[in-house]
Design an enzyme around this catalytic site. Structure first.
Site, PDB file in Angstrom:
ATOM      1  N   LYS A  14      26.389  24.027 -20.061  1.00 32.54           N
ATOM      2  CA  LYS A  14      26.784  24.005 -18.640  1.00 32.54           C
ATOM      3  C   LYS A  14      28.301  23.864 -18.500  1.00 32.54           C
ATOM      4  O   LYS A  14      28.935  24.636 -17.786  1.00 32.54           O
ATOM      5  CB  LYS A  14      26.083  22.861 -17.900  1.00 32.54           C
ATOM      6  N   ARG A  89      20.131  16.625 -10.655  1.00 38.52           N
ATOM      7  CA  ARG A  89      19.280  16.342 -11.808  1.00 38.52           C
ATOM      8  C   ARG A  89      17.947  15.742 -11.380  1.00 38.52           C
ATOM      9  O   ARG A  89      17.105  15.443 -12.238  1.00 38.52           O
ATOM     10  CB  ARG A  89      19.994  15.361 -12.745  1.00 38.52           C
ATOM     11  N   ARG A 128      29.275  18.378 -31.292  1.00 33.36           N
ATOM     12  CA  ARG A 128      30.287  17.926 -30.324  1.00 33.36           C
ATOM     13  C   ARG A 128      30.690  16.475 -30.600  1.00 33.36           C
ATOM     14  O   ARG A 128      31.835  16.091 -30.375  1.00 33.36           O
ATOM     15  CB  ARG A 128      29.753  18.078 -28.886  1.00 33.36           C
ATOM     16  N   ARG A 134      31.843  10.802 -27.736  1.00 35.59           N
ATOM     17  CA  ARG A 134      30.838  10.391 -26.752  1.00 35.59           C
ATOM     18  C   ARG A 134      29.678   9.684 -27.430  1.00 35.59           C
ATOM     19  O   ARG A 134      29.018  10.241 -28.299  1.00 35.59           O
ATOM     20  CB  ARG A 134      30.316  11.620 -25.988  1.00 35.59           C
ATOM     21  N   ARG A 146      17.706  11.688 -24.042  1.00 30.34           N
ATOM     22  CA  ARG A 146      18.274  12.552 -22.996  1.00 30.34           C
ATOM     23  C   ARG A 146      17.390  13.773 -22.773  1.00 30.34           C
ATOM     24  O   ARG A 146      17.178  14.198 -21.640  1.00 30.34           O
ATOM     25  CB  ARG A 146      19.695  12.998 -23.386  1.00 30.34           C
TER      26      ARG A 146
HETATM   27  P1  B4P Z   1      28.227  21.598 -22.925  1.00 30.49           P
HETATM   28  O1  B4P Z   1      28.333  22.831 -22.220  1.00 30.49           O
HETATM   29  O2  B4P Z   1      29.504  20.885 -22.947  1.00 30.49           O
HETATM   30  O3  B4P Z   1      27.096  20.562 -22.497  1.00 30.49           O
HETATM   31  P2  B4P Z   1      26.551  20.259 -21.037  1.00 30.49           P
HETATM   32  O4  B4P Z   1      25.261  20.981 -20.944  1.00 30.49           O
HETATM   33  O5  B4P Z   1      27.589  20.550 -20.019  1.00 30.49           O
HETATM   34  O6  B4P Z   1      26.526  18.723 -20.960  1.00 30.49           O
HETATM   35  P3  B4P Z   1      25.631  17.428 -20.956  1.00 30.49           P
HETATM   36  O7  B4P Z   1      24.298  17.623 -20.321  1.00 30.49           O
HETATM   37  O8  B4P Z   1      25.684  16.919 -22.358  1.00 30.49           O
HETATM   38  O9  B4P Z   1      26.466  16.412 -20.153  1.00 30.49           O
HETATM   39  P4  B4P Z   1      26.733  15.908 -18.674  1.00 30.49           P
HETATM   40  O10 B4P Z   1      28.164  15.630 -18.697  1.00 30.49           O
HETATM   41  O11 B4P Z   1      26.228  16.818 -17.620  1.00 30.49           O
HETATM   42  O12 B4P Z   1      27.726  22.006 -24.368  1.00 30.49           O
HETATM   43  C1  B4P Z   1      27.501  21.078 -25.407  1.00 30.49           C
HETATM   44  C2  B4P Z   1      28.139  21.515 -26.722  1.00 30.49           C
HETATM   45  O13 B4P Z   1      27.615  22.783 -27.126  1.00 30.49           O
HETATM   46  C3  B4P Z   1      29.639  21.688 -26.662  1.00 30.49           C
HETATM   47  O14 B4P Z   1      30.202  21.110 -27.791  1.00 30.49           O
HETATM   48  C4  B4P Z   1      29.862  23.185 -26.678  1.00 30.49           C
HETATM   49  O15 B4P Z   1      31.044  23.552 -27.336  1.00 30.49           O
HETATM   50  C5  B4P Z   1      28.652  23.677 -27.449  1.00 30.49           C
HETATM   51  N1  B4P Z   1      28.219  24.992 -27.045  1.00 30.49           N
HETATM   52  C6  B4P Z   1      28.113  25.462 -25.784  1.00 30.49           C
HETATM   53  N2  B4P Z   1      27.640  26.727 -25.775  1.00 30.49           N
HETATM   54  C7  B4P Z   1      27.410  27.059 -27.075  1.00 30.49           C
HETATM   55  C8  B4P Z   1      26.923  28.219 -27.737  1.00 30.49           C
HETATM   56  N3  B4P Z   1      26.574  29.312 -27.060  1.00 30.49           N
HETATM   57  N4  B4P Z   1      26.808  28.189 -29.071  1.00 30.49           N
HETATM   58  C9  B4P Z   1      27.174  27.112 -29.790  1.00 30.49           C
HETATM   59  N5  B4P Z   1      27.656  25.975 -29.213  1.00 30.49           N
HETATM   60  C10 B4P Z   1      27.784  25.946 -27.891  1.00 30.49           C
HETATM   61  O16 B4P Z   1      25.887  14.549 -18.552  1.00 30.49           O
HETATM   62  C11 B4P Z   1      26.098  13.410 -19.361  1.00 30.49           C
HETATM   63  C12 B4P Z   1      25.354  12.184 -18.793  1.00 30.49           C
HETATM   64  O17 B4P Z   1      25.905  11.837 -17.481  1.00 30.49           O
HETATM   65  C13 B4P Z   1      23.859  12.333 -18.504  1.00 30.49           C
HETATM   66  O18 B4P Z   1      23.065  12.108 -19.659  1.00 30.49           O
HETATM   67  C14 B4P Z   1      23.646  11.252 -17.404  1.00 30.49           C
HETATM   68  O19 B4P Z   1      23.534   9.965 -17.962  1.00 30.49           O
HETATM   69  C15 B4P Z   1      24.910  11.319 -16.584  1.00 30.49           C
HETATM   70  N6  B4P Z   1      24.800  12.222 -15.404  1.00 30.49           N
HETATM   71  C16 B4P Z   1      25.534  13.352 -15.205  1.00 30.49           C
HETATM   72  N7  B4P Z   1      25.172  13.936 -14.051  1.00 30.49           N
HETATM   73  C17 B4P Z   1      24.176  13.168 -13.502  1.00 30.49           C
HETATM   74  C18 B4P Z   1      23.380  13.279 -12.320  1.00 30.49           C
HETATM   75  N8  B4P Z   1      23.521  14.291 -11.487  1.00 30.49           N
HETATM   76  N9  B4P Z   1      22.439  12.320 -12.077  1.00 30.49           N
HETATM   77  C19 B4P Z   1      22.289  11.282 -12.911  1.00 30.49           C
HETATM   78  N10 B4P Z   1      23.012  11.127 -14.056  1.00 30.49           N
HETATM   79  C20 B4P Z   1      23.952  12.063 -14.360  1.00 30.49           C
END
Ligand code: B4P
Length: 190
Positions: A14, A89, A128, A134, A146
């Site tokens: 994302k 979420r 990551r 983190r 998670r």
């Molecule tokens: P990202 O793209 O960075 O991961 P994400 O899905 O955005 O993030 P995540 O769900 O972990 O975190 P969030 O901050 O929303 O990709 C992950 C990794 O994969 C990176 O290293 C990237 O380089 C790699 N990657 C990406 N695409 C790739 C590909 N095609 N091939 C290979 N590698 C690839 O949430 C964190 C926490 O915050 C939650 O657990 C919760 O506690 C809280 N939170 C956030 N929003 C909330 C909400 N709305 N309600 C309640 N709690 C919330």
């Protein structure tokens, strides 16, 4: 306005794909995860509270998250649109977002949902962890939690948007560039 919910399990890409989308469509990027992490870094009261949930892989409570999101949305004057990354979420958050956008005379155009297998998610998050510092990425049992929380509390949000004919599933496996192209194609076709 082009308002998009970018959805998917933890590590689905994302944050990575949001960067590409905001650049191409000139949108405002709102990531609740990033906002919480900025608050943790700044040692605010909100950050302290959010950290206690995030470090365990749990969701931050709706009341806190919804108020925070609202306060961020209203900071922007006449944007071309928003990418909501990691929000909503829960169904509660989705309906609060609908109400907020409705009061602004706009709405969500589409939910783009990244589909990635569980083994790949775990691999990406552990990778990551090597650079992110983190706590929620470094520990396999927190990652498991998670993913379990995602399945139980977050995945049902797909139906919320499907019921409004706004759900678009995107294959999130493969290279970052390939996935970006799928997202662009889906936005441009709709
Ligand atoms: P990202 O793209 O960075 O991961 P994400 O899905 O955005 O993030 P995540 O769900 O972990 O975190 P969030 O901050 O929303 O990709 C992950 C990794 O994969 C990176 O290293 C990237 O380089 C790699 N990657 C990406 N695409 C790739 C590909 N095609 N091939 C290979 N590698 C690839 O949430 C964190 C926490 O915050 C939650 O657990 C919760 O506690 C809280 N939170 C956030 N929003 C909330 C909400 N709305 N309600 C309640 N709690 C919330």
């Amino acid at each position: 306005m082009l308002n998009i919910v970018l959805f998917g399990p933890p590590g689905a890409g994302k944050g990575t794909q949001s960067e590409r989308l905001i650049e191409k469509y000139d949108l405002v990027h709102l990531s609740t995860g990033d906002i919480f992490r900025a608050n943790i870094k700044g040692e605010t009261e909100l950050g302290q509270l959010a950290k206690s949930y995030m470090d365990k892989g749990q969701l931050v409570p709706d009341s806190l998250t919804i108020d925070l999101l609202k306060s961020e949305v209203i900071k922007h004057n006449e944007p071309k649109g928003f990418i909501f990354d990691g929000f909503p979420r829960t169904n509660n958050q989705a309906s609060a977002l609908d109400q907020l956008l409705d009061s602004m005379g706009t709405s969500i155009k589409m939910m783009l949902s990244l589909d990635v297998g569980e083994d790949e998610l775990k691999k990406r998050l552990l990778k990551r962890a090597e650079v992110s510092g983190r706590a929620d990425d470094a520990n396999p049992s927190i990652i498991e939690n998670r993913i379990a929380v995602y399945k139980r509390e977050t995945a049902p949000v797909k139906s919320y948007y499907a019921d409004q004919n706004k759900f678009f599933g995107i294959d999130g496996m493969g290279s970052v560039d390939d996935i970006t192209k799928r997202l662009f194609d889906s936005i441009d076709a709709n």
